[in-house]
Design an enzyme around this catalytic site. Sequence first.
Site, PDB file in Angstrom:
ATOM      1  N   HIS A  55       0.850  -1.189   0.000  1.00  8.04           N
ATOM      2  CA  HIS A  55       0.000   0.000   0.000  1.00  8.04           C
ATOM      3  C   HIS A  55       0.888   1.243   0.000  1.00  8.04           C
ATOM      4  O   HIS A  55       2.033   1.191   0.465  1.00  8.04           O
ATOM      5  CB  HIS A  55      -0.895   0.014   1.251  1.00  8.04           C
ATOM      6  CG  HIS A  55      -2.010  -0.988   1.205  1.00  8.04           C
ATOM      7  ND1 HIS A  55      -3.031  -1.012   2.123  1.00  8.04           N
ATOM      8  CD2 HIS A  55      -2.264  -2.001   0.329  1.00  8.04           C
ATOM      9  CE1 HIS A  55      -3.868  -1.992   1.825  1.00  8.04           C
ATOM     10  NE2 HIS A  55      -3.423  -2.616   0.745  1.00  8.04           N
ATOM     11  N   GLU A  57       1.054   3.820   1.875  1.00 11.65           N
ATOM     12  CA  GLU A  57       1.608   4.184   3.188  1.00 11.65           C
ATOM     13  C   GLU A  57       2.798   3.304   3.540  1.00 11.65           C
ATOM     14  O   GLU A  57       3.804   3.774   4.074  1.00 11.65           O
ATOM     15  CB  GLU A  57       0.559   4.026   4.289  1.00 11.65           C
ATOM     16  CG  GLU A  57      -0.690   4.852   4.108  1.00 11.65           C
ATOM     17  CD  GLU A  57      -1.807   4.073   3.422  1.00 11.65           C
ATOM     18  OE1 GLU A  57      -1.545   3.435   2.372  1.00 11.65           O
ATOM     19  OE2 GLU A  57      -2.944   4.106   3.920  1.00 11.65           O
ATOM     20  N   CYS A  85      -5.851   1.713   6.025  1.00 14.81           N
ATOM     21  CA  CYS A  85      -6.503   0.456   6.413  1.00 14.81           C
ATOM     22  C   CYS A  85      -5.912  -0.026   7.741  1.00 14.81           C
ATOM     23  O   CYS A  85      -5.040   0.631   8.309  1.00 14.81           O
ATOM     24  CB  CYS A  85      -6.265  -0.587   5.322  1.00 14.81           C
ATOM     25  SG  CYS A  85      -4.551  -1.142   5.228  1.00 14.81           S
ATOM     26  N   CYS A  88      -1.960  -0.599   7.450  1.00 14.47           N
ATOM     27  CA  CYS A  88      -1.189   0.644   7.435  1.00 14.47           C
ATOM     28  C   CYS A  88      -1.341   1.384   8.762  1.00 14.47           C
ATOM     29  O   CYS A  88      -0.383   1.979   9.258  1.00 14.47           O
ATOM     30  CB  CYS A  88      -1.628   1.517   6.268  1.00 14.47           C
ATOM     31  SG  CYS A  88      -1.277   0.742   4.682  1.00 14.47           S
TER      32      CYS A  88
HETATM   33 ZN   LIG Z   1      -3.291   0.132   3.760  1.00 20.12          ZN
END
Ligand SMILES: [Zn+2]
Length: 162
Positions: A55, A57, A85, A88
């Site tokens: 992701h 992040e 999410c 992260c």
């Molecule tokens: Zn994430």
Amino acid sequence: MEGIQHELFMREALKEAEKARELDEVPIGAVVVRDGEIIGRGHNLRESTRNATMHAEMVAIQEANEQLANWRLEECDLYVTVEPCVMCGGAIIWSRMRTVYFGAHDPKGGAAGSLLNVLEDDRFNHTATVYSGLLAEESQRLLKDFFRELRKRKKQKNGEHA
Ligand SMILES: [Zn+2]
């Protein structure tokens, strides 16, 4: 920090999201900032790397860790175009980041206020302050356009009219 500076960093995160879009990745971007300087950048790379953890992040945090040669990001702030999410959110608190600024809410996966708030849960031994809605419309528009295009292409692939 002035509001205009927050916007500037979010625009950099949006640039990252744009890079993801060019790779046919869900357009989400992030930057890590320390003392007014970007020390980590990232965009979603899940498809290109075939890695569920890539992701925006996570990529930005890893770059910041490398840049500082330190897993602690105590004086650092994260700007991300979409609400983080759970994964992260976990990386954000375990790297001890200070503040998270995000754009659009994610009602189906957001762990910074939408479904739960792992960042500000003081049962954990570290928390990060969350600010939401920064340039949210731009982030949202990128996502909407991306998914609209994706549906259109799927229909064309199936021989249907768009
Ligand atoms: Zn994430």
